[in-house]
Scaffold this active site. Sequence first.
Site, PDB file in Angstrom:
ATOM      1  N   LYS A  14       8.884  -5.946  -2.987  1.00 26.01           N
ATOM      2  CA  LYS A  14       9.757  -5.040  -2.213  1.00 26.01           C
ATOM      3  C   LYS A  14      10.623  -5.807  -1.207  1.00 26.01           C
ATOM      4  CE  LYS A  14       5.966  -3.474   0.809  1.00 26.01           C
ATOM      5  NZ  LYS A  14       5.437  -4.839   0.914  1.00 26.01           N
ATOM      6  N   ARG A 129       3.248 -17.606  -4.303  1.00 27.19           N
ATOM      7  CA  ARG A 129       4.425 -17.370  -3.451  1.00 27.19           C
ATOM      8  C   ARG A 129       4.608 -18.503  -2.440  1.00 27.19           C
ATOM      9  NH1 ARG A 129       5.275 -11.608  -0.726  1.00 27.19           N
ATOM     10  NH2 ARG A 129       3.393 -12.056   0.447  1.00 27.19           N
ATOM     11  N   ARG A 173      -6.131  -8.300   1.236  1.00 34.11           N
ATOM     12  CA  ARG A 173      -4.938  -7.471   1.479  1.00 34.11           C
ATOM     13  C   ARG A 173      -4.805  -6.384   0.411  1.00 34.11           C
ATOM     14  NH1 ARG A 173      -0.540 -11.723   1.462  1.00 34.11           N
ATOM     15  NH2 ARG A 173       0.930 -10.152   2.175  1.00 34.11           N
TER      16      ARG A 173
HETATM   17  P1  AMP Z   1       3.893  -8.321   4.844  1.00 33.24           P
HETATM   18  O1  AMP Z   1       4.776  -9.477   5.087  1.00 33.24           O
HETATM   19  O2  AMP Z   1       4.626  -7.020   4.779  1.00 33.24           O
HETATM   20  O3  AMP Z   1       2.960  -8.514   3.673  1.00 33.24           O
HETATM   21  O4  AMP Z   1       2.943  -8.192   6.157  1.00 33.24           O
HETATM   22  C1  AMP Z   1       2.083  -9.242   6.529  1.00 33.24           C
HETATM   23  C2  AMP Z   1       1.013  -8.719   7.478  1.00 33.24           C
HETATM   24  O5  AMP Z   1       1.620  -8.165   8.648  1.00 33.24           O
HETATM   25  C3  AMP Z   1       0.139  -7.595   6.930  1.00 33.24           C
HETATM   26  O6  AMP Z   1      -0.917  -8.067   6.114  1.00 33.24           O
HETATM   27  C4  AMP Z   1      -0.361  -6.960   8.224  1.00 33.24           C
HETATM   28  O7  AMP Z   1      -1.363  -7.745   8.827  1.00 33.24           O
HETATM   29  C5  AMP Z   1       0.870  -7.046   9.115  1.00 33.24           C
HETATM   30  N1  AMP Z   1       1.712  -5.823   9.020  1.00 33.24           N
HETATM   31  C6  AMP Z   1       2.986  -5.738   8.539  1.00 33.24           C
HETATM   32  N2  AMP Z   1       3.441  -4.483   8.592  1.00 33.24           N
HETATM   33  C7  AMP Z   1       2.430  -3.737   9.124  1.00 33.24           C
HETATM   34  C8  AMP Z   1       2.270  -2.352   9.414  1.00 33.24           C
HETATM   35  N3  AMP Z   1       3.253  -1.454   9.182  1.00 33.24           N
HETATM   36  N4  AMP Z   1       1.092  -1.952   9.969  1.00 33.24           N
HETATM   37  C9  AMP Z   1       0.098  -2.820  10.217  1.00 33.24           C
HETATM   38  N5  AMP Z   1       0.178  -4.129   9.937  1.00 33.24           N
HETATM   39  C10 AMP Z   1       1.322  -4.604   9.398  1.00 33.24           C
END
Ligand code: AMP
Length: 218
Positions: A14, A129, A173
């Site tokens: 995404k 990645r 995750r």
């Molecule tokens: P991402 O890059 O979107 O995979 O986000 C990396 C990490 O940031 C996630 O595994 C969460 O620890 C934190 N994170 C990002 N967005 C959120 C959210 N909306 N709510 C809570 N934690 C978030």
Amino acid sequence: MSNFVFVGPPGSGKGTQAKLLVKNHGFLHLSTGDMLREHIRQGSELGLEAKKFMDAGNLVPDDIMIGMIKTDIVAANEEGKPVILDGFPRNLTQAKFLDRMFEENDLDFSGIVSFDLPDEVLLERLTGRRSCPECGYSFHVIFNPPTKEGICDNCGHKLIQRADDTLEKAKNRLIVYARETEPILAYYADENRLLHVDSVGTPDEVSARLHDLLGVSV
Ligand code: AMP
């Protein structure tokens, strides 16, 4: 065209798709993951607090997330820029907050897009990645390698493997996604707001499907 929400498990592409749309169509890309990583890079208090949760692959508490994102969404819309929300909402509390906030500020969604792909592909994508700590672009060692090994095509910075993209953290995750985030799909589907894109394939293949779905030209 107004605001979009992109929902999908980690590794569903995404973020990559949001960045392609931003480049070609002038959306503001609000990736909460990128925003948090920027806080960590700058050593802010918020960043220090969030890092503990992120490194373990867990969600950062809702109050931190909601405080961080609210003003940016409103400001972007006031400037006439629709946003693509990538990585927010990630649970029902955040989804309900977003609905309230949109209503209070008279903002619209064009759609909530779910990026769908089988679980077995996700771990392969996550562990391969490589990400740019400077501009947030990401690549894959096999499926989407940068032109020059280890170097970001977009800004020339050295690529890294994120601490949460190791096998153990990536597995956690996916568990957190199934438990916390998947329920928001049912919430949006109930209100007939959910669109689905098949996220298997190369970034270009997924991009073509997404453009068809959203009705925008590539
Ligand atoms: P991402 O890059 O979107 O995979 O986000 C990396 C990490 O940031 C996630 O595994 C969460 O620890 C934190 N994170 C990002 N967005 C959120 C959210 N909306 N709510 C809570 N934690 C978030």
